[in-house]
Design an enzyme around this catalytic site. Structure first.
Site, mmCIF file in Angstrom:
data_model
loop_
_atom_site.group_PDB
_atom_site.id
_atom_site.type_symbol
_atom_site.label_atom_id
_atom_site.label_comp_id
_atom_site.label_asym_id
_atom_site.label_seq_id
_atom_site.Cartn_x
_atom_site.Cartn_y
_atom_site.Cartn_z
ATOM 1 N N THR A 1 1.626 3.485 -0.574
ATOM 2 C CA THR A 1 0.666 3.450 -1.680
ATOM 3 C C THR A 1 -0.540 2.628 -1.260
ATOM 4 O OG1 THR A 1 2.464 3.609 -3.295
ATOM 5 C CG2 THR A 1 0.328 2.821 -4.095
ATOM 6 N N LYS B 1 -1.200 9.204 -6.917
ATOM 7 C CA LYS B 1 -0.211 8.124 -6.914
ATOM 8 C C LYS B 1 -0.697 6.942 -7.734
ATOM 9 C CE LYS B 1 3.435 5.731 -5.961
ATOM 10 N NZ LYS B 1 3.853 5.244 -4.664
ATOM 11 N N LYS C 1 0.525 -5.451 -6.365
ATOM 12 C CA LYS C 1 -0.345 -4.695 -5.454
ATOM 13 C C LYS C 1 -0.770 -3.353 -6.057
ATOM 14 C CE LYS C 1 1.577 -2.277 -2.138
ATOM 15 N NZ LYS C 1 1.138 -0.842 -2.244
#
Length: 305
Positions: A108, A184, A252
């Site tokens: 990601t 995503k 994150k």
């Protein structure tokens, strides 16, 4: 689909895979590639990851360059874009890979960083697939990941059998690098908010004295339920659950979500609040804990910690 059914015209089917990033998700993903009959050469700084790959029938390598040699496809399941760049370009490691190799970035990462990495890969003459995944450790273990791939049709067709060996849904979401990362990003927005909302509900039940296991059983059987509530809810009630995805991962990932919001001037108030809750949990020293433990932020706020 049989391996190699959609191979690039004039080229043999992809059989040799370099896999970098043998962590909690990378290990089972690499194992599934081996199970699919592919030759997997892997690299990770953690000896445990290399030992796991060897036990599964893969070949541990002492360097990235060693893993890249002879690879038809390079799978990167690293922590972030910075690691991906280091793996590929430090000491020009990508030069060790065959000219026709395809780089699959499955971590990601921010869409713009993915675009930059793809451009650098393209300048070496090699191809690139922006292919993040969803499904977590459990999905990686059972091979049920959803792969959100963005690449030109020919490149996607060539590498699709490799991606399908790791997931049950492999979708082409675009033909340009960054489009997979964008999909995503939206996915992670909902995941993070759903976990935080589940934690808030169970923290309220705790605060008012309702039996939380009964409450969880009720909620999962009503319209209030969600996949995240069913999956993370039971772990929220455990003092130290097994870590399948850490709090810091969502610190994150939600930061990537907020970055996308800033760049496009999209209002993301729920994502921002969820990010603060995960950040505060990490700030209290629980960043390595299972992400279900964002409930500890609510317990601290409510004085029930």
């Amino acid at each position: 689909m049989a391996l190699g059914a959609a191979a690039r015209p004039g080229r043999t089917a992809m059989k040799n895979i370099a896999f970098v990033g043998l962590g909690a998700m990378g290990r089972p993903m690499a194992r599934n590639l081996v199970k699919a009959g592919l030759t997997v050469r892997g690299f990770d700084l953690n000896p445990a990851g290399l030992a796991d790959l060897e036990a599964a029938g893969g070949t541990p390598c002492g360097s990235v360059q060693d893993a890249f040699r002879g690879a038809d496809a390079i799978v990167l399941m690293v922590v972030n874009a910075q690691q991906a760049e280091a793996v590929l370009f430090d000491e020009n490691a990508i030069a060790a890979a065959p000219p026709e190799a395809i780089v699959c970035l499955m971590a990601t990462c921010p869409p713009k960083r993915v675009q930059t990495i793809a451009e650098r890969v393209a300048r070496t003459g090699r191809r690139f697939v922006d292919s993040p995944v969803s499904g977590g450790v459990v999905g990686a273990m059972v091979g049920s990941l959803t792969v959100m791939a963005a690449a030109p049709a020919e490149t996607f067709a060539a590498v699709r059998p490799v991606l399908e060996a790791m997931g049950s849904r492999t979708l082409q979401v675009g033909d340009r690098p960054g489009q997979g990362a964008t999909v995503k990003t939206v996915n992670q927005l909902l995941c993070g908010v759903h976990i935080a909302a589940a934690a808030e509900a169970l923290a309220l039940a705790e605060r008012v004295g309702v039996d939380t296991r009964t409450m969880l059983d009720i909620l999962t059987g009503t319209a209030a339920g969600s996949w995240m509530l069913r999956d993370r809810g039971p772990r929220m009630l455990e003092p130290e659950p097994e870590v399948t995805s850490a709090v810091d991962i969502f610190v994150k990932d939600l930061d990537i979500v907020l970055e996308a919001g800033r760049e496009t001037k999209a209002a993301l108030p729920l994502a921002a609040l969820a990010h603060q809750l995960f950040t505060s949990t990490s700030g209290r020293g629980d960043g390595a804990a299972d992400d279900s433990q964002v409930i500890r932020a609510y317990r601290a706020l409510n004085g029930t910690a």
